[in-house]
Write an enzyme that holds these catalytic residues in place. Structure first.
Site, PDB file in Angstrom:
ATOM      1  N   CYS A   2       8.380  55.506 -31.995  1.00 17.15           N
ATOM      2  CA  CYS A   2       7.049  55.139 -31.506  1.00 17.15           C
ATOM      3  C   CYS A   2       6.830  55.879 -30.204  1.00 17.15           C
ATOM      4  O   CYS A   2       7.739  56.451 -29.634  1.00 17.15           O
ATOM      5  CB  CYS A   2       6.968  53.635 -31.251  1.00 17.15           C
ATOM      6  N   ARG A  27       4.935  60.965 -32.822  1.00 14.46           N
ATOM      7  CA  ARG A  27       6.104  60.077 -32.940  1.00 14.46           C
ATOM      8  C   ARG A  27       5.830  58.897 -33.855  1.00 14.46           C
ATOM      9  O   ARG A  27       6.740  58.170 -34.239  1.00 14.46           O
ATOM     10  CB  ARG A  27       6.531  59.560 -31.561  1.00 14.46           C
ATOM     11  N   TRP A  79       5.151  53.491 -35.161  1.00  9.03           N
ATOM     12  CA  TRP A  79       5.632  53.814 -36.515  1.00  9.03           C
ATOM     13  C   TRP A  79       6.317  52.552 -36.998  1.00  9.03           C
ATOM     14  O   TRP A  79       7.367  52.172 -36.472  1.00  9.03           O
ATOM     15  CB  TRP A  79       6.609  54.990 -36.487  1.00  9.03           C
ATOM     16  N   ASN A 105       9.881  50.562 -28.140  1.00 11.17           N
ATOM     17  CA  ASN A 105      10.308  51.517 -29.165  1.00 11.17           C
ATOM     18  C   ASN A 105      11.759  51.189 -29.470  1.00 11.17           C
ATOM     19  O   ASN A 105      12.588  51.123 -28.565  1.00 11.17           O
ATOM     20  CB  ASN A 105      10.174  52.952 -28.620  1.00 11.17           C
ATOM     21  N   GLY A 106      12.088  50.933 -30.746  1.00 11.43           N
ATOM     22  CA  GLY A 106      13.461  50.604 -31.114  1.00 11.43           C
ATOM     23  C   GLY A 106      13.467  49.408 -32.052  1.00 11.43           C
ATOM     24  O   GLY A 106      12.439  49.026 -32.601  1.00 11.43           O
ATOM     25  N   GLU A 486      15.905  73.864 -47.555  1.00  9.74           N
ATOM     26  CA  GLU A 486      14.938  73.726 -46.449  1.00  9.74           C
ATOM     27  C   GLU A 486      13.535  74.070 -46.921  1.00  9.74           C
ATOM     28  O   GLU A 486      12.561  73.389 -46.586  1.00  9.74           O
ATOM     29  CB  GLU A 486      15.366  74.593 -45.278  1.00  9.74           C
ATOM     30  N   LYS A 490      10.317  71.512 -46.727  1.00 11.17           N
ATOM     31  CA  LYS A 490       9.035  71.867 -46.092  1.00 11.17           C
ATOM     32  C   LYS A 490       7.887  71.600 -47.055  1.00 11.17           C
ATOM     33  O   LYS A 490       6.889  70.975 -46.711  1.00 11.17           O
ATOM     34  CB  LYS A 490       9.040  73.344 -45.682  1.00 11.17           C
ATOM     35  N   GLU A 493       7.403  67.732 -47.861  1.00 11.64           N
ATOM     36  CA  GLU A 493       7.011  66.799 -46.785  1.00 11.64           C
ATOM     37  C   GLU A 493       5.599  67.054 -46.267  1.00 11.64           C
ATOM     38  O   GLU A 493       5.009  66.170 -45.655  1.00 11.64           O
ATOM     39  CB  GLU A 493       8.015  66.806 -45.655  1.00 11.64           C
ATOM     40  N   HIS A 509      22.854  73.419 -65.207  1.00 14.39           N
ATOM     41  CA  HIS A 509      23.702  72.230 -65.466  1.00 14.39           C
ATOM     42  C   HIS A 509      22.870  70.967 -65.533  1.00 14.39           C
ATOM     43  O   HIS A 509      23.337  69.888 -65.178  1.00 14.39           O
ATOM     44  CB  HIS A 509      24.767  72.133 -64.369  1.00 14.39           C
ATOM     45  N   LYS A 608       8.230  62.031 -36.224  1.00 14.57           N
ATOM     46  CA  LYS A 608       8.931  63.212 -35.726  1.00 14.57           C
ATOM     47  C   LYS A 608      10.386  62.905 -35.386  1.00 14.57           C
ATOM     48  O   LYS A 608      11.254  63.730 -35.601  1.00 14.57           O
ATOM     49  CB  LYS A 608       8.234  63.756 -34.475  1.00 14.57           C
TER      50      LYS A 608
HETATM   51  C1  AGP Z   1      12.199  68.079 -40.872  1.00 12.97           C
HETATM   52  O1  AGP Z   1      11.027  68.804 -41.212  1.00 12.97           O
HETATM   53  C2  AGP Z   1      11.971  66.601 -40.774  1.00 12.97           C
HETATM   54  N1  AGP Z   1      10.967  66.299 -39.839  1.00 12.97           N
HETATM   55  C3  AGP Z   1      13.245  65.807 -40.604  1.00 12.97           C
HETATM   56  O2  AGP Z   1      14.062  66.062 -41.734  1.00 12.97           O
HETATM   57  C4  AGP Z   1      14.097  66.102 -39.342  1.00 12.97           C
HETATM   58  O3  AGP Z   1      14.680  67.374 -39.436  1.00 12.97           O
HETATM   59  C5  AGP Z   1      15.218  65.051 -39.263  1.00 12.97           C
HETATM   60  O4  AGP Z   1      14.627  63.788 -39.124  1.00 12.97           O
HETATM   61  C6  AGP Z   1      16.215  65.304 -38.116  1.00 12.97           C
HETATM   62  O5  AGP Z   1      15.525  65.261 -36.896  1.00 12.97           O
HETATM   63  P1  AGP Z   1      16.301  65.807 -35.574  1.00 12.97           P
HETATM   64  O6  AGP Z   1      16.559  67.265 -35.797  1.00 12.97           O
HETATM   65  O7  AGP Z   1      15.362  65.544 -34.453  1.00 12.97           O
HETATM   66  O8  AGP Z   1      17.586  65.036 -35.460  1.00 12.97           O
END
Ligand code: AGP
Length: 613
Positions: A2, A27, A79, A105-106, A486, A490, A493, A509, A608
């Site tokens: 958050c 966030r 969040w 936050n937490g 990766e 991308k 997401e 497989h 994020k």
């Molecule tokens: C990547 O596009 C995502 N936002 C997510 O997988 C991110 O890489 C993951 O949450 C790890 O975050 P960090 O690198 O801040 O630890």
């Protein structure tokens, strides 16, 4: 997960708070709220949805003079972790008196027991959140000293918190504290601003104080007094941000993600600058804090991370084994501490995290420390918890990454991992000549990426062909296998297409059963060892009607002719090639999502920084 903002100082606090939330919206953006002190009472406004809706609601609900004259307040963008994103669950939350407001936050892990105890004392709760329980607990502990009340309450809490607390009875101060969720305090001229990270502070001051776990601070317009939870004074240095407000803006691009993709030549230059030694044919990573002898005595490298950072670690695994002849393995950070890992002093553990706040990765760091391993981190956010708890490592210097989808952090992580592997390798069997040669290739990475970025329009055109698919498969071999993972992450997401990454040989497989006429296969068919095998896998897919988008090496016309569509990358070392290759996939994902009209910087359900397990 958050965003928290607190402000105390000059009139206009409400605007400062809401603008601060805008900078922190990446966030979390389920709901938002703001509380100010006016005429010795708390005035509060909350709303589901984004900060813009809160801003409209606050302007509608509050008398304009109240909105303008406030000098102190707290605010929050959420969040959701406990309870759906509704107005009643939005922060700030009040204590039972209505005179104390809290943003958090937490996760308060023992909130149910605390709530039951407080209900037994006559407290009534309106929300489903753990945070409201903490607000009431502070109220219950409040005997007229807000600082002491917060201390006493936090002693009863288990879990994580980054909080800011306001009281109508003590209008000249805000109390803030942290355990496991970041708090940064900006020290201005006659004003002080509290935030979850510096992007909400940079418009006001470059002078910041990072709280450590179990720090609690009394913040006024002119002072910051820090103690621990046992009320013992603590000294924390004032650091300089060296960050301009523009860096936190979009720079003329439609989305932060596109800005961050296109700024990679610069960010990679910043990552690499000053870190290559062409006399020794090695890299210079002072933050690792290790001597060549210590590095030579290591017998394993364990790479930890989540999501994109995990994928960077998978490239690192190839780099360490190829360049340093050392056993390397990647561990999913969330799994790591629950598998009772076998670790010792000759194991190097590298925690990879852009935010430096990911709860799973932080927990893994603490487990590795507990087991006596040699622990360091690869973070982008200076002063982040993981960076400070490992005490050594390498910063990416990639600048703030605002888009939830990580792009420039990944390429900088990979660049640093290759340089780390080179450093270890030069302490073992990797020759000076090979080190100089690889160093030149690393130094050229920004140029290689710029050549891919120049294909942006071409990639945008290709994206129109694939934007209506609901499934996609990414395949690669060797260090291009993590790039396939990766690329799939991308695409899924930000465009919500169901995309999966596979080792090229793995498709036959089982997953190949999913191929239908026109199913897209995005194939990393660059000119590195294993390419011919990948081409064979591509033919297996084409035989079942798949449409092939190939990432191929410039000049490799024979391979390009095997593709329905292709994007080229410059010829370079197989490990280095992962960076321009992933940039091609970043642009592909961006344009597909743009064509599909998706919310690119803040995709649904995501945040994020995932600061909960
Ligand atoms: C990547 O596009 C995502 N936002 C997510 O997988 C991110 O890489 C993951 O949450 C790890 O975050 P960090 O690198 O801040 O630890």
């Amino acid at each position: 997960m958050c965003g928290i903002v607190g402000y105390i100082g000059k009139a206009g606090a409400t605007t400062v708070l809401i603008n601060g939330l805008r900078r922190l919206e990446y966030r979390g953006y389920d709901s938002a709220g703001v509380a100010i002190i006016d005429d010795d009472r708390i005035v509060i406004s909350k709303s589901p949805g984004k900060v813009a809706r809160l801003n409209d609601k606050t302007h509608a609900d509050w008398d304009p003079t109240v909105f303008q004259r406030a000098i102190a307040g707290i605010a929050h963008t959420r969040w959701a972790t406990h309870g759906p994103p509704t107005e009643v669950n939005a922060h700030p939350h009040l204590d039972q008196s209505g005179d104390v407001a809290l943003v958090h936050n937490g996760i308060i892990e023992n909130y149910r027991a605390l709530r039951a105890r407080l209900e037994g004392l006559g407290h009534h709760f309106y929300s489903e959140t753990d945070t409201e329980v903490l607000a009431h607990l502070i109220g219950e502990c409040n005997k007229g000293d807000l600082f002491q009340a917060v201390c006493d309450a936090l002693h009863q809490v288990s879990g994580t918190f980054g909080i800011a607390v306001l009281s109508a009875n003590e209008p000249d101060r805000i109390i803030t504290a942290r355990r496991g969720s970041p708090i940064v305090i900006g020290v201005g001229d006659g004003e002080t601003i509290i935030a979850s990270d510096s992007s909400a502070i940079v418009a006001h001051t470059q002078r910041v104080i990072y709280l450590d776990d179990n720090d609690i601070a009394i913040v006024t317009a002119d002072s910051v007094e820090i103690r621990d939870l046992n009320n013992v004074p603590v000294t924390r240095e004032i650091a300089e941000l060296n960050l301009d407000a523009a860096a936190a803006e979009k720079g003329g691009y439609d989305h932060f993600m596109l800005k961050e993709i296109h700024e990679q030549p610069d960010t990679l230059s910043n990552t690499i600058r000053g870190r290559l030694d062409f006399d020794l044919g090695s890299s210079v990573l002072a933050g690792m804090g290790t001597s060549p002898r210590e590095l030579a005595e290591l017998n394993r490298v364990v790479l930890l991370g989540c999501g994109t950072s995990l994928h960077a670690g998978l490239v690192g695994e190839y780099a360490f084994e190829d360049l340093a002849d050392i056993h390397a393995e990647v561990q999913q950070a969330a799994e790591f501490r629950y598998r009772n890992p076998i670790l010792g002093s000759r194991d190097l553990v590298v925690a990879i995290s852009q935010s430096g706040e990911t709860a799973d990765t932080l927990a893994a760091v603490r487990e590795a420390n507990q087991k006596g391993a040699f622990v360091m981190s690869l973070c982008n956010v200076v002063g982040s918890t993981i960076a400070r708890e490992t005490g050594r490592g390498v910063y990416l210097h990639a600048g703030p990454e605002i888009s939830v989808a990580s792009t420039k952090a990944f390429t900088s992580q990979v660049a640093v991992l290759i340089m780390m592997a080179l450093k270890l390798g030069r302490g073992r069997r990797y020759s000076r000549e090979d080190g100089i040669k690889l160093g030149r290739e690393i130094e050229s990475i920004p140029t290689l990426v710029a050549r891919v970025l120049r294909q942006d329009e071409h990639i945008a055109k290709i994206a129109t062909t694939y934007a209506n698919n609901e499934h996609a498969f990414f395949i690669g071999r060797g260090p291009m296998y993590p790039v396939a993972l990766e690329g799939a992450l991308k695409l899924k997401e930000i465009s919500y297409i169901h995309a999966e990454g596979y080792h090229a040989a793995e498709l036959k497989h089982g997953p190949i059963a999913l191929l239908e006429n026109g199913t897209p296969i995005i194939a990393l068919a660059v000119d590195i060892p294993g390419k011919d095998k990948t081409l064979g896998n591509i033919e297996e897919c084409r035989a079942r009607g798949a449409r092939i988008l190939g990432i191929v090496t410039e000049g490799d016309h024979e391979t390009a002719e095997c593709m329905d569509d292709f994007i080229t990358i410059p010829s370079c070392h197989p490990l280095v090639a992962t960076i321009p290759a992933v940039v091609a996939l970043q642009l592909f994902a961006y344009h597909v999502a743009r064509i599909r009209g998706c919310e690119i910087d803040q995709p649904r359900n995501l945040a994020k920084s995932v600061t909960v397990e």
